[in-house]
Design a protein around this motif. Sequence first.
Motif, mmCIF file in Angstrom:
data_model
loop_
_atom_site.group_PDB
_atom_site.id
_atom_site.type_symbol
_atom_site.label_atom_id
_atom_site.label_comp_id
_atom_site.label_asym_id
_atom_site.label_seq_id
_atom_site.Cartn_x
_atom_site.Cartn_y
_atom_site.Cartn_z
ATOM 1 N N GLN A 1 4.939 4.220 -13.092
ATOM 2 C CA GLN A 1 3.944 4.158 -12.014
ATOM 3 C C GLN A 1 4.410 3.322 -10.823
ATOM 4 O O GLN A 1 4.204 3.709 -9.673
ATOM 5 N N CYS A 2 5.071 2.198 -11.097
ATOM 6 C CA CYS A 2 5.414 1.302 -9.975
ATOM 7 C C CYS A 2 6.764 1.634 -9.363
ATOM 8 O O CYS A 2 7.128 1.064 -8.331
ATOM 9 N N GLY A 3 7.516 2.569 -9.975
ATOM 10 C CA GLY A 3 8.829 2.915 -9.440
ATOM 11 C C GLY A 3 8.786 4.005 -8.395
ATOM 12 O O GLY A 3 7.726 4.416 -7.933
ATOM 13 N N GLY B 1 -1.761 -6.512 -5.655
ATOM 14 C CA GLY B 1 -0.687 -5.524 -5.633
ATOM 15 C C GLY B 1 0.245 -5.691 -4.455
ATOM 16 O O GLY B 1 0.063 -6.570 -3.612
ATOM 17 N N ARG B 2 1.277 -4.855 -4.411
ATOM 18 C CA ARG B 2 2.211 -4.914 -3.286
ATOM 19 C C ARG B 2 2.700 -3.518 -2.916
ATOM 20 O O ARG B 2 2.606 -2.588 -3.711
ATOM 21 N N GLY B 3 3.242 -3.427 -1.697
ATOM 22 C CA GLY B 3 3.639 -2.125 -1.181
ATOM 23 C C GLY B 3 2.415 -1.227 -1.132
ATOM 24 O O GLY B 3 1.329 -1.653 -0.736
ATOM 25 N N LEU B 4 2.597 0.015 -1.561
ATOM 26 C CA LEU B 4 1.451 0.933 -1.585
ATOM 27 C C LEU B 4 0.927 1.113 -3.005
ATOM 28 O O LEU B 4 0.429 2.173 -3.381
ATOM 29 N N MET B 5 1.060 0.047 -3.804
ATOM 30 C CA MET B 5 0.437 -0.003 -5.133
ATOM 31 C C MET B 5 -0.573 -1.152 -5.078
ATOM 32 O O MET B 5 -0.282 -2.277 -5.484
ATOM 33 N N LEU B 6 -1.748 -0.828 -4.545
ATOM 34 C CA LEU B 6 -2.740 -1.872 -4.311
ATOM 35 C C LEU B 6 -3.952 -1.665 -5.205
ATOM 36 O O LEU B 6 -4.228 -0.549 -5.658
ATOM 37 N N GLY B 7 -4.657 -2.750 -5.448
ATOM 38 C CA GLY B 7 -5.866 -2.682 -6.257
ATOM 39 C C GLY B 7 -6.977 -3.461 -5.589
ATOM 40 O O GLY B 7 -6.736 -4.517 -5.000
ATOM 41 N N ILE C 1 -5.555 1.739 -5.116
ATOM 42 C CA ILE C 1 -5.369 2.376 -3.810
ATOM 43 C C ILE C 1 -3.881 2.700 -3.735
ATOM 44 O O ILE C 1 -3.049 1.810 -3.503
ATOM 45 N N VAL C 2 -3.545 3.954 -3.975
ATOM 46 C CA VAL C 2 -2.139 4.356 -4.095
ATOM 47 C C VAL C 2 -1.894 5.640 -3.283
ATOM 48 O O VAL C 2 -1.698 6.709 -3.841
ATOM 49 N N PRO C 3 -1.891 5.507 -1.952
ATOM 50 C CA PRO C 3 -1.719 6.707 -1.113
ATOM 51 C C PRO C 3 -0.299 7.253 -1.191
ATOM 52 O O PRO C 3 0.601 6.571 -1.694
ATOM 53 N N PRO C 4 -0.086 8.461 -0.677
ATOM 54 C CA PRO C 4 1.289 8.931 -0.522
ATOM 55 C C PRO C 4 2.097 7.909 0.273
ATOM 56 O O PRO C 4 1.552 7.253 1.178
ATOM 57 N N LEU C 5 3.385 7.801 -0.041
ATOM 58 C CA LEU C 5 4.228 6.793 0.619
ATOM 59 C C LEU C 5 4.530 7.191 2.064
ATOM 60 O O LEU C 5 5.017 6.383 2.846
ATOM 61 N N THR C 6 4.230 8.437 2.386
ATOM 62 C CA THR C 6 4.471 8.958 3.730
ATOM 63 C C THR C 6 3.271 8.717 4.655
ATOM 64 O O THR C 6 3.241 9.221 5.774
ATOM 65 N N VAL C 7 2.308 7.979 4.172
ATOM 66 C CA VAL C 7 1.085 7.716 4.936
ATOM 67 C C VAL C 7 1.433 7.071 6.293
ATOM 68 O O VAL C 7 2.393 6.308 6.403
ATOM 69 N N GLN C 8 0.671 7.401 7.316
ATOM 70 C CA GLN C 8 0.930 6.880 8.661
ATOM 71 C C GLN C 8 -0.174 5.883 9.049
ATOM 72 O O GLN C 8 -1.243 5.871 8.433
ATOM 73 N N PRO C 9 0.078 5.060 10.072
ATOM 74 C CA PRO C 9 -0.931 4.050 10.450
ATOM 75 C C PRO C 9 -2.321 4.653 10.671
ATOM 76 O O PRO C 9 -3.325 4.043 10.285
ATOM 77 N N GLU C 10 -2.386 5.859 11.249
ATOM 78 C CA GLU C 10 -3.718 6.431 11.512
ATOM 79 C C GLU C 10 -4.465 6.758 10.215
ATOM 80 O O GLU C 10 -5.697 6.681 10.151
ATOM 81 N N GLY D 1 -4.673 -2.205 -14.371
ATOM 82 C CA GLY D 1 -5.450 -2.791 -13.273
ATOM 83 C C GLY D 1 -4.629 -3.436 -12.170
ATOM 84 O O GLY D 1 -5.079 -4.402 -11.560
ATOM 85 N N VAL D 2 -3.434 -2.900 -11.894
ATOM 86 C CA VAL D 2 -2.569 -3.419 -10.825
ATOM 87 C C VAL D 2 -2.332 -4.931 -11.025
ATOM 88 O O VAL D 2 -2.672 -5.760 -10.182
ATOM 89 N N ASN D 3 -1.741 -5.254 -12.168
ATOM 90 C CA ASN D 3 -1.406 -6.651 -12.473
ATOM 91 C C ASN D 3 0.099 -6.830 -12.294
ATOM 92 O O ASN D 3 0.886 -6.193 -12.986
ATOM 93 N N GLU D 4 0.467 -7.719 -11.379
ATOM 94 C CA GLU D 4 1.894 -7.944 -11.110
ATOM 95 C C GLU D 4 2.468 -8.962 -12.083
ATOM 96 O O GLU D 4 1.890 -10.037 -12.265
ATOM 97 N N ALA D 5 3.627 -8.639 -12.660
ATOM 98 C CA ALA D 5 4.381 -9.677 -13.379
ATOM 99 C C ALA D 5 5.030 -10.540 -12.310
ATOM 100 O O ALA D 5 5.568 -10.013 -11.337
ATOM 101 N N SER D 6 4.966 -11.843 -12.469
ATOM 102 C CA SER D 6 5.570 -12.692 -11.433
ATOM 103 C C SER D 6 7.092 -12.554 -11.501
ATOM 104 O O SER D 6 7.657 -12.238 -12.551
ATOM 105 N N HIS D 7 7.753 -12.782 -10.364
ATOM 106 C CA HIS D 7 9.219 -12.712 -10.345
ATOM 107 C C HIS D 7 9.789 -13.701 -11.361
ATOM 108 O O HIS D 7 10.746 -13.401 -12.068
#
Length: 388
Positions: free
Chosen positions: A216-218, A325-331, A362-371, A187-193
Amino acid sequence: MSAVLPVYRRSDITIVRGEGVYLFADNGTRYLDFASGIAVNALGHCHPHVVAALKEQSEKLWHCSNMYQMPGLSGMASRLTAACFADKVFFCNSGGEAVEAGLKMLRRFHYVSGQPQKNRIITFEGGFHGRTLACISAGGNAIAREGFAPLLEGFDRVAFNDIEAVKTAIGHATAGILIEPIQGEGGVNEASHDFLRGLRELCDAHGLLLFFDEVQCGMGRTGALFAHQQSGVSPDICSTAKGIGNGFPLGACLTTDRVAAAMKPGTHGSTYGSNPLAMAVGNAVLDVMLQPGFFEHVSRMGAMLKAGLEALAAEFPQMISGVRGRGLMLGLKPAVPAMALVEKLRANQLLTSPAEGGVIRIVPPLTVQPEHVQEALAILRHTCKEGL
Ligand code: PLP
């Protein structure tokens, strides 16, 4: 009646073509793909550079076995290890296999060090590591385990992000700790730093190995090659897969020279692992991913998408109760049944991916553009406005 083993709840849609961030069904419907085949198509569908590399290799050599030097293997291994903590890598064909390789290395390291009694591994509630018997035994999902006893011995499961629970679980037989820096299926659970840093300290203090599962997150998903690089904590072992092959079956288990020294010819292997097709694809993926600015792009798109999702959550609290989540690994945590919202979004031509705990990935391709980000947010907004 289908002849396919019924282990998936498949929709009736037949996808026949992919191009960039879009998928096309046999009836011509176009979908904006913010699921990426469950965080796999890091460079989008049919990325021209990757397609060209696969085509070229497919006319030269598909397979010859690990009895020989393999085209692309040593290059791919040195590029990947040069970009992270690792000195050595084992290539395989899936995430589950990469985790299995890491579990074997972890145990064998202690065996070769004269401490075979150190063979238990601490794992986490909500963790997911694959579907093999070892992986479900390690994982934190009771449904995935049900009916498959006897499971593999040697896993001690504790609460995620709870350093005291980890301390309590460490005993004389503990060999290491296996964790996803961001739980995907869970469920897109982040381990804290701080938690990851705490795990590293405990491992160092007790002579344990730290094993990060970044299947998955790499591979760029969070805005760095590996998510753990953003917390400044290095593991001893790291599994990855999914994005590394962009849809071609490829997994990798990375480790240090210290751990790798325990592995000798005969201790592990894979008929197809590191085959020339996979190496051609993997190298082509790295060509794109390791270009300057790639990970910064992921972070920028991720921040834009997350801000848009948070604005939607504020506007439609009756539909969305949280964003993570962070980056393009969002929930998204919906305030409505998650699967119903996933289906509604799909009917509105946006693909997302359900996870445990009623979360929508919500995990789109990393090449996704603003549009594309704006297009997805517009579909989400319209769907929230409409309601279920
Ligand atoms: N580890 C993690 C963190 C995963 O998310 C997955 C798959 O979702 C796996 C392992 C298993 O990968 P595969 O399905 O390629 O065996």
